[in-house]
Motif scaffolding. Sequence first.
Motif, PDB file in Angstrom:
ATOM      1  N   GLU A   3      40.845  31.925  29.405  1.00 43.69           N
ATOM      2  CA  GLU A   3      40.698  32.712  30.634  1.00 43.69           C
ATOM      3  C   GLU A   3      41.689  33.875  30.666  1.00 43.69           C
ATOM      4  O   GLU A   3      42.793  33.764  30.155  1.00 43.69           O
ATOM      5  N   CYS A   4      41.263  34.965  31.280  1.00 49.68           N
ATOM      6  CA  CYS A   4      42.171  36.120  31.395  1.00 49.68           C
ATOM      7  C   CYS A   4      43.253  35.831  32.442  1.00 49.68           C
ATOM      8  O   CYS A   4      42.935  35.437  33.568  1.00 49.68           O
ATOM      9  N   PRO A   5      44.541  36.042  32.108  1.00 47.71           N
ATOM     10  CA  PRO A   5      45.601  35.744  33.078  1.00 47.71           C
ATOM     11  C   PRO A   5      45.644  36.755  34.231  1.00 47.71           C
ATOM     12  O   PRO A   5      46.210  36.472  35.288  1.00 47.71           O
ATOM     13  N   ALA A   6      45.009  37.917  34.021  1.00 48.99           N
ATOM     14  CA  ALA A   6      45.067  38.938  35.065  1.00 48.99           C
ATOM     15  C   ALA A   6      43.959  38.772  36.094  1.00 48.99           C
ATOM     16  O   ALA A   6      44.202  38.790  37.298  1.00 48.99           O
ATOM     17  N   CYS A   7      42.703  38.624  35.626  1.00 47.16           N
ATOM     18  CA  CYS A   7      41.592  38.580  36.577  1.00 47.16           C
ATOM     19  C   CYS A   7      40.873  37.236  36.594  1.00 47.16           C
ATOM     20  O   CYS A   7      39.992  37.012  37.431  1.00 47.16           O
ATOM     21  N   GLY A   8      41.214  36.327  35.665  1.00 53.52           N
ATOM     22  CA  GLY A   8      40.613  34.996  35.678  1.00 53.52           C
ATOM     23  C   GLY A   8      39.247  34.925  35.021  1.00 53.52           C
ATOM     24  O   GLY A   8      38.621  33.855  34.994  1.00 53.52           O
ATOM     25  N   LEU A  26      41.340  39.698  24.275  1.00 50.65           N
ATOM     26  CA  LEU A  26      41.090  40.864  25.126  1.00 50.65           C
ATOM     27  C   LEU A  26      40.097  40.472  26.207  1.00 50.65           C
ATOM     28  O   LEU A  26      39.082  39.826  25.927  1.00 50.65           O
ATOM     29  N   CYS A  27      40.382  40.853  27.450  1.00 50.59           N
ATOM     30  CA  CYS A  27      39.461  40.580  28.548  1.00 50.59           C
ATOM     31  C   CYS A  27      38.447  41.714  28.596  1.00 50.59           C
ATOM     32  O   CYS A  27      38.818  42.887  28.632  1.00 50.59           O
ATOM     33  N   LYS A  28      37.166  41.351  28.602  1.00 46.08           N
ATOM     34  CA  LYS A  28      36.137  42.393  28.611  1.00 46.08           C
ATOM     35  C   LYS A  28      35.915  42.948  30.014  1.00 46.08           C
ATOM     36  O   LYS A  28      35.288  43.979  30.190  1.00 46.08           O
ATOM     37  N   VAL A  29      36.428  42.264  31.016  1.00 49.59           N
ATOM     38  CA  VAL A  29      36.243  42.723  32.396  1.00 49.59           C
ATOM     39  C   VAL A  29      37.339  43.727  32.782  1.00 49.59           C
ATOM     40  O   VAL A  29      37.052  44.845  33.199  1.00 49.59           O
ATOM     41  N   CYS A  30      38.597  43.329  32.603  1.00 53.11           N
ATOM     42  CA  CYS A  30      39.670  44.225  33.078  1.00 53.11           C
ATOM     43  C   CYS A  30      40.436  44.901  31.941  1.00 53.11           C
ATOM     44  O   CYS A  30      41.282  45.759  32.192  1.00 53.11           O
ATOM     45  N   GLY A  31      40.153  44.518  30.689  1.00 60.23           N
ATOM     46  CA  GLY A  31      40.811  45.188  29.576  1.00 60.23           C
ATOM     47  C   GLY A  31      42.195  44.673  29.251  1.00 60.23           C
ATOM     48  O   GLY A  31      42.888  45.256  28.413  1.00 60.23           O
TER      49      GLY A  31
END
Length: 233
Positions: A3-8, A26-31
Amino acid sequence: MPECPACGSAQTVKNGKAKNGTQTSLCKVCGRRFHPDAKPVAHSEATRTPILDAVHDRMSLRGVQRVFGVHRNTVIRWNKKGAAEVRQTVSVCLTPPEELVVELDELWTFVGQKKQPRWLWLALERRTRRVLAWVLCDRSEETAFTLWDCLPLSPEQCLKATFCTDLWRAYDEPLLGVKRLTRRGETNHVERLNCTLRQRLGRLDRKSLSFSKSDELLEASLTLAFHRYNLSR
Ligand SMILES: [Zn+2]
């Protein structure tokens, strides 16, 4: 995927290896780029104290990272948190008004590049050598007024006290009606403090690479530096 630590978001992909060989994602939602296996490290008070002491005695953040193995961003976080917890300066001045001598001076520094100057205005009480107030801004009369407003002195104390400054005209208006001395040597103590500050805080150095990159961090370091300095007086 982790899971992305920034946006989940769970829409993350592998993003190659970091310099030290650990996998990054790499998070594909928030980068956001992050280390999926990184675990937060809790540093004990016993680890933190010598590190913060070293930072407040001129050690650079990268130096701390090399010597103590703690990431510089962690130390920056401690500094910001510590600055938020301590009071800026002394809240009450206990010196009797008749003996009160306040030395005022300005110190030049900059943020990011020399074209972005900042002036650190200081009010030092001569008897206890404590910093009564300080302001970080430009060199205008407005800042002089701000410094004046920050002084923890009552109108009665101000009337009996002596204020020592250089001949900078920005002081003229705020110090109208109080006893002011502009003689040579009257600001010796505050000027000596300027030297101490430049010696202890790499970011106030005139010629170095360790200058501040942001106002926020400069303010935080100064808050902590004055807090420590006043406690030692
Ligand atoms: Zn994200």
